[in-house]
Design an enzyme around this catalytic site. Structure first.
Site, mmCIF file in Angstrom:
data_model
loop_
_atom_site.group_PDB
_atom_site.id
_atom_site.type_symbol
_atom_site.label_atom_id
_atom_site.label_comp_id
_atom_site.label_asym_id
_atom_site.label_seq_id
_atom_site.Cartn_x
_atom_site.Cartn_y
_atom_site.Cartn_z
ATOM 1 C CB SER A 140 -0.850 -0.006 1.270
ATOM 2 O OG SER A 140 -1.401 1.276 1.480
ATOM 3 C CE1 TYR A 153 -4.071 -2.136 4.785
ATOM 4 C CE2 TYR A 153 -3.456 0.139 4.350
ATOM 5 C CZ TYR A 153 -3.837 -1.108 3.892
ATOM 6 O OH TYR A 153 -3.983 -1.321 2.546
HETATM 7 N N1 LIG Z 1 -8.481 0.286 -2.003
HETATM 8 C C1 LIG Z 1 -7.425 0.985 -1.579
HETATM 9 O O1 LIG Z 1 -7.489 2.234 -1.427
HETATM 10 C C2 LIG Z 1 -6.124 0.267 -1.328
HETATM 11 C C3 LIG Z 1 -4.950 1.057 -1.258
HETATM 12 C C4 LIG Z 1 -3.732 0.416 -1.019
HETATM 13 C C5 LIG Z 1 -3.675 -0.957 -0.872
HETATM 14 N N2 LIG Z 1 -4.829 -1.705 -0.940
HETATM 15 C C6 LIG Z 1 -4.711 -3.162 -0.765
HETATM 16 O O2 LIG Z 1 -5.276 -3.791 -1.907
HETATM 17 C C7 LIG Z 1 -5.705 -5.107 -1.538
HETATM 18 C C8 LIG Z 1 -7.098 -5.355 -2.109
HETATM 19 O O3 LIG Z 1 -8.008 -4.488 -1.471
HETATM 20 P P1 LIG Z 1 -9.256 -3.831 -2.241
HETATM 21 O O4 LIG Z 1 -9.017 -2.376 -2.269
HETATM 22 O O5 LIG Z 1 -9.543 -4.551 -3.487
HETATM 23 O O6 LIG Z 1 -10.396 -4.054 -1.118
HETATM 24 P P2 LIG Z 1 -11.730 -4.934 -1.095
HETATM 25 O O7 LIG Z 1 -12.615 -4.549 -2.237
HETATM 26 O O8 LIG Z 1 -12.248 -4.800 0.293
HETATM 27 O O9 LIG Z 1 -11.209 -6.426 -1.359
HETATM 28 C C9 LIG Z 1 -10.563 -7.161 -0.363
HETATM 29 C C10 LIG Z 1 -10.505 -8.615 -0.786
HETATM 30 O O10 LIG Z 1 -9.832 -9.371 0.232
HETATM 31 C C11 LIG Z 1 -10.629 -10.498 0.568
HETATM 32 N N3 LIG Z 1 -10.417 -10.894 1.959
HETATM 33 C C12 LIG Z 1 -10.573 -10.129 3.075
HETATM 34 N N4 LIG Z 1 -10.328 -10.855 4.170
HETATM 35 C C13 LIG Z 1 -10.029 -12.114 3.742
HETATM 36 C C14 LIG Z 1 -9.693 -13.324 4.404
HETATM 37 N N5 LIG Z 1 -9.617 -13.420 5.743
HETATM 38 N N6 LIG Z 1 -9.434 -14.431 3.645
HETATM 39 C C15 LIG Z 1 -9.504 -14.358 2.283
HETATM 40 N N7 LIG Z 1 -9.815 -13.253 1.606
HETATM 41 C C16 LIG Z 1 -10.068 -12.132 2.328
HETATM 42 C C17 LIG Z 1 -12.072 -10.045 0.320
HETATM 43 O O11 LIG Z 1 -12.901 -11.148 0.031
HETATM 44 P P3 LIG Z 1 -13.969 -11.849 1.021
HETATM 45 O O12 LIG Z 1 -14.593 -10.784 1.850
HETATM 46 O O13 LIG Z 1 -14.880 -12.514 0.039
HETATM 47 O O14 LIG Z 1 -13.175 -12.830 1.820
HETATM 48 C C18 LIG Z 1 -11.895 -9.213 -0.954
HETATM 49 O O15 LIG Z 1 -11.899 -10.055 -2.094
HETATM 50 C C19 LIG Z 1 -5.622 -5.187 -0.014
HETATM 51 O O16 LIG Z 1 -4.460 -5.911 0.363
HETATM 52 C C20 LIG Z 1 -5.492 -3.728 0.407
HETATM 53 O O17 LIG Z 1 -4.804 -3.592 1.631
HETATM 54 C C21 LIG Z 1 -6.035 -1.121 -1.178
#
Ligand SMILES: NC(=O)c1ccc[n+]([C@@H]2O[C@H](COP(=O)([O-])OP(=O)(O)OC[C@H]3O[C@@H](n4cnc5c(N)ncnc54)[C@H](OP(=O)(O)O)[C@@H]3O)[C@@H](O)[C@H]2O)c1
Length: 241
Positions: A140, A153
């Site tokens: 991130s 985080y």
């Molecule tokens: N969006 C941002 O602004 C941002 C910025 C920087 C980094 N990131 C990183 O990008 C990555 C993806 O996040 P996103 O933005 O796409 O958020 P998101 O839409 O909330 O997606 C998160 C994904 O992780 C899965 N997940 C959560 N807990 C889990 C568990 N215990 N076991 C297996 N799967 C799990 C969720 O699926 P289920 O709920 O179906 O399990 C979902 O598919 C994350 O690592 C996040 O930290 C995001």
């Protein structure tokens, strides 16, 4: 630098039910990869799998060690090989250090660091026996900054960087390329899924750049897998943070 051709490769994408993981699974499939779709939401994964030719829905909780090991085994059994691991599943937690709940802190590290490490440990011997592979860990932009309420985080995402870039050095001789990607604020379910013990005194900081789409970040991830670059920044300005 070793590069990888996506066509006909087998990829595991964790967190594939939503956001960046879903966009990445779609993009890899469009480029001809066969994708194991991993998250906790079985029904959602099965629905997505019907959209994505040759994909496999693999429900798994990334905080559970045995489940992660089984997810890798099942992928290998089904497709016969594993070329790419996109370690993307993750969740946020907002709390000032003083109010950080220790149980939640441990959960964040289990999901955002330990789960990724176990998944790497499971795929490494398989990739080595195949002559190489690619591991992309989703960190991130917050790992590059010190933002109030982001201590838990961002330190988890920093730990993931340390593991990724160390593994990169260790695995060079095996032709396994480990990279890390730093997304900027991205329009997904991330914000609504972020846990909080923040009382609101830090709200209103604002952001200076417009948020990205999940498709934009997926394209960066794809380019990173193809090029084998060590660190992939969502935007060039993030290199200066
Ligand atoms: N969006 C941002 O602004 C941002 C910025 C920087 C980094 N990131 C990183 O990008 C990555 C993806 O996040 P996103 O933005 O796409 O958020 P998101 O839409 O909330 O997606 C998160 C994904 O992780 C899965 N997940 C959560 N807990 C889990 C568990 N215990 N076991 C297996 N799967 C799990 C969720 O699926 P289920 O709920 O179906 O399990 C979902 O598919 C994350 O690592 C996040 O930290 C995001």
């Amino acid at each position: 630098m070793v590069s990888i051709d996506i066509q006909k490769r087998v990829a595991i994408v964790t967190g594939a039910s939503s956001g960046i993981g879903l966009a990445t699974a779609r993009l890899l499939t469009a480029k001809g990869a066969r994708v194991a779709l991993v998250s906790r939401s079985k029904d959602t994964l099965e629905r997505i799998s019907k959209e994505l030719p040759s994909s496999l829905a693999l429900p798994a909780d990334i905080t559970k060690e045995n489940t992660i090991r089984r997810m890798v085994e099942q992928t290998k059994e089904h497709f016969g090989r594993i070329d790419i691991l996109i370690n993307n599943a993750g969740q946020g937690y907002d709390a000032p250090i003083e109010k950080t709940n220790i149980t939640t802190f441990r959960y964040i590290f289990e999901l955002d660091v330990v789960g990724q490490l176990i998944a790497m440990q499971e795929v490494i011997p398989i990739m080595r026996s195949q002559g190489g592979g690619s591991i992309m860990n989703v960190s991130s932009g917050t790992a590059l900054m010190y933002l109030p309420t982001m201590g838990a985080y961002s330190s988890a995402k920093r730990a993931l960087v340390g593991i990724s870039l160390t593994a990169r050095e260790e695995l060079k001789r095996d032709n396994i390329v480990v990279s890390v990607v730093y997304p900027y604020i991205t329009l997904t379910n991330f914000q609504e899924n972020t846990m909080t013990d923040s009382v609101g005194e830090w709200e209103g900081g604002g952001s200076y750049h417009p948020a990205d789409t999940a498709e934009y970040v997926a394209q960066k991830i794809l380019e990173g897998v193809e090029s084998g670059e060590a660190e992939i920044f969502a935007h060039d300005w993030m290199r200066e943070l």
